[in-house]
Design an enzyme around this catalytic site. Structure first.
Site, PDB file in Angstrom:
ATOM      1  N   SER A  86      -7.895 -11.973  -5.950  1.00 45.52           N
ATOM      2  CA  SER A  86      -7.410 -10.625  -6.275  1.00 45.52           C
ATOM      3  C   SER A  86      -6.872 -10.543  -7.705  1.00 45.52           C
ATOM      4  O   SER A  86      -6.595  -9.448  -8.195  1.00 45.52           O
ATOM      5  CB  SER A  86      -6.429 -10.087  -5.234  1.00 45.52           C
ATOM      6  OG  SER A  86      -5.263 -10.807  -5.257  1.00 45.52           O
TER       7      SER A  86
ATOM      8  N   LYS B 246      -3.919   0.958   0.174  1.00 43.04           N
ATOM      9  CA  LYS B 246      -4.900   0.456   1.145  1.00 43.04           C
ATOM     10  C   LYS B 246      -5.363   1.621   2.020  1.00 43.04           C
ATOM     11  O   LYS B 246      -4.538   2.429   2.464  1.00 43.04           O
ATOM     12  CB  LYS B 246      -4.285  -0.641   2.019  1.00 43.04           C
ATOM     13  CG  LYS B 246      -3.481  -1.689   1.245  1.00 43.04           C
ATOM     14  CD  LYS B 246      -4.350  -2.648   0.450  1.00 43.04           C
ATOM     15  CE  LYS B 246      -3.502  -3.561  -0.422  1.00 43.04           C
ATOM     16  NZ  LYS B 246      -4.266  -4.425  -1.304  1.00 43.04           N
TER      17      LYS B 246
ATOM     18  N   ALA C 117       2.434 -12.997  -3.417  1.00 43.17           N
ATOM     19  CA  ALA C 117       1.787 -14.258  -3.023  1.00 43.17           C
ATOM     20  C   ALA C 117       0.298 -14.066  -2.689  1.00 43.17           C
ATOM     21  O   ALA C 117      -0.065 -13.005  -2.179  1.00 43.17           O
ATOM     22  CB  ALA C 117       2.510 -14.822  -1.801  1.00 43.17           C
TER      23      ALA C 117
ATOM     24  N   ASP D   5       0.999  -4.932  -4.568  1.00 44.32           N
ATOM     25  CA  ASP D   5      -0.237  -5.101  -3.794  1.00 44.32           C
ATOM     26  C   ASP D   5       0.101  -5.351  -2.323  1.00 44.32           C
ATOM     27  O   ASP D   5      -0.633  -6.038  -1.616  1.00 44.32           O
ATOM     28  CB  ASP D   5      -1.015  -6.298  -4.405  1.00 44.32           C
ATOM     29  CG  ASP D   5      -2.440  -6.407  -3.898  1.00 44.32           C
ATOM     30  OD1 ASP D   5      -2.968  -5.413  -3.389  1.00 44.32           O
ATOM     31  OD2 ASP D   5      -3.027  -7.503  -4.004  1.00 44.32           O
TER      32      ASP D   5
ATOM     33  N   GLY E 275      -0.323 -15.112  -5.794  1.00 39.44           N
ATOM     34  CA  GLY E 275       0.053 -15.054  -7.202  1.00 39.44           C
ATOM     35  C   GLY E 275      -1.019 -14.624  -8.199  1.00 39.44           C
ATOM     36  O   GLY E 275      -0.826 -14.754  -9.407  1.00 39.44           O
ATOM     37  N   GLY E 276      -2.110 -14.072  -7.694  1.00 40.08           N
ATOM     38  CA  GLY E 276      -3.195 -13.666  -8.604  1.00 40.08           C
ATOM     39  C   GLY E 276      -2.773 -12.616  -9.634  1.00 40.08           C
ATOM     40  O   GLY E 276      -3.175 -12.676 -10.802  1.00 40.08           O
TER      41      GLY E 276
END
Ligand code: SAM
Length: 370
Positions: free
Chosen positions: A202, A319, A235, A290, A237-238
């Site tokens: 991501s 989403k 998490a 996110d 962490g992208g």
């Protein structure tokens, strides 16, 4: 009675989102004036594109969330002869006025579309050479690769691009795009490479968002070393990785673990807290979010952050697992706009379903001076 003119538009979208794409475009057109006497072509589910029929209404690519690319459709050929596909296409192009900056041969973003790329790669030089000989292709500043713009300027050419779209090998849709009202990337896809060190795929979503929502000069201005950010739902962490890569100090909020280089990273403080309850001790430059939650709940949170003055800029995902995606988005984005208007905050908001977005869209929100 005067007959209304009809103009057709070809829109690319993520396969499976054709209804949302058409619904949004038709609504944008109808907000200008009613569509008269234009029959809407059938929508093919999972095709990765739609055609909408309007009169002289205009469509704005920036405001269409589900539209990857916006093309004025001039000509369709339903059956191309197998032995000579070139001649009918050249004849159709001959009927169009003017010259073009770029020739893009495109296919749907589907598995069937991918199989056509061997054909389009072979066909491209044939068509391109013929058009160059006829003087129909002229290089202006805009070209098939994204040029590095000079800082502070937008180096977009004025000439339209020519799109030759093959839904399959035997039919073709021929159209043009305005470089100031379309995506600056073939098939409307701003591709990203997966960085080897990034902890999740991501990461490409945030990388794409930064490129799609901001031009180079804005990226330089808004993403500077020494800035601060909060990443809600960070998490593994992208997204945090994209920020620390740019020298931005990140408070990463997530009960889950960070991975790889982001564990004990000098620019990362990982707090195992609830993103909906976390409040920063000091205002930060950026909020990214996110978290997988209802769009309405995320929208409320974003409104709170801006109203409290906790951040200047935000990128967040909404989403959309539900059926009525356009309605859910209207309500979430409408809520944010209303809150910011009530607070007297000037802002710019842009939302897009990015190439790396699945059942979701990404939103950029930034405070502006006026
Ligand atoms: C899609 S993942 C985020 C991926 C991340 N952007 C990346 O690039 O690696 C969603 C994350 O949100 C976290 N999350 C969901 N609800 C949360 C909440 N209320 N507070 C904090 N984190 C939450 C989950 O633990 C999960 O790690």
């Amino acid at each position: 009675m005067q007959k209304s003119s009809q103009s057709n538009w070809l829109l690319y979208c993520r396969p499976g989102f054709e209804q949302d794409c058409a619904q949004e475009a038709l609504r944008q057109a109808k907000q200008q004036k009613p569509i008269i006497g234009a029959e809407q072509p059938a929508i093919v589910v999972d095709s990765g594109f739609v055609v909408v029929a309007l009169n002289d209404q205009k469509l704005s690519w920036r405001e269409l969330i589900f539209t990857r690319q916006l093309i004025r459709l001039h000509h369709s050929i339903a059956t191309l002869p197998e032995r000579d596909r070139l001649t009918p296409i050249l004849n159709a192009i001959a009927a169009l006025p003017g010259t073009f900056s770029t020739l893009w041969l495109e296919v749907p973003d589907t598995n069937a579309g991918k199989l056509l790329t061997t054909f389009t790669r072979r066909f491209q030089p044939l068509l391109e050479n013929a058009l160059r000989e006829q003087g129909r292709l002229q290089d202006d500043t805009q070209n098939t690769v994204r040029p590095e713009p000079v800082e502070g300027s937008v180096r977009k050419g004025k000439l339209p691009r020519l799109h030759i779209f093959f839904p399959d090998k035997n039919s073709v849709l021929i159209g043009t795009s305005d470089p100031h009202n379309s995506a600056d990337a073939i098939m409307g896809i701003v591709r990203q490479q997966m960085p080897a060190e990034a902890p999740s795929r991501s990461t490409m979503k945030l990388a794409e968002a930064l490129e799609v929502f901001m031009d180079r000069s804005e990226q330089t201005r808004l993403l500077r070393q020494g800035m601060t950010a909060v990443d809600l739902g960070a998490a593994p962490g992208g997204w945090t990785w994209q920020l620390v890569k740019r020298g931005i100090r990140v408070t990463a909020i997530d009960n889950g673990p960070m991975k790889g280089a982001l564990i004990n990273h000098p620019l990362v403080q990982h707090l195992k807290q609830d993103g909906f309850k976390f409040a920063p001790r000091k205002a930060v430059d950026w909020l990214v979010c996110d978290m997988v939650e209802k769009p309405s709940k995320v929208a409320l949170l974003i409104g709170e952050w801006f109203a409290a003055g906790w951040c200047k800029h935000a990128i967040f995902n909404l989403k959309l697992p539900m059926k009525q995606r356009v309605a859910a988005l209207d309500s979430a984005l409408g809520g944010i706009r209303k809150r910011l208007d009530e607070e007297g905050i000037n802002y710019r908001l842009m939302a897009k379903q990015l190439y790396h977005d699945r059942e979701e869209v990404t939103v950029f929100l930034t405070r502006t001076k006026h």
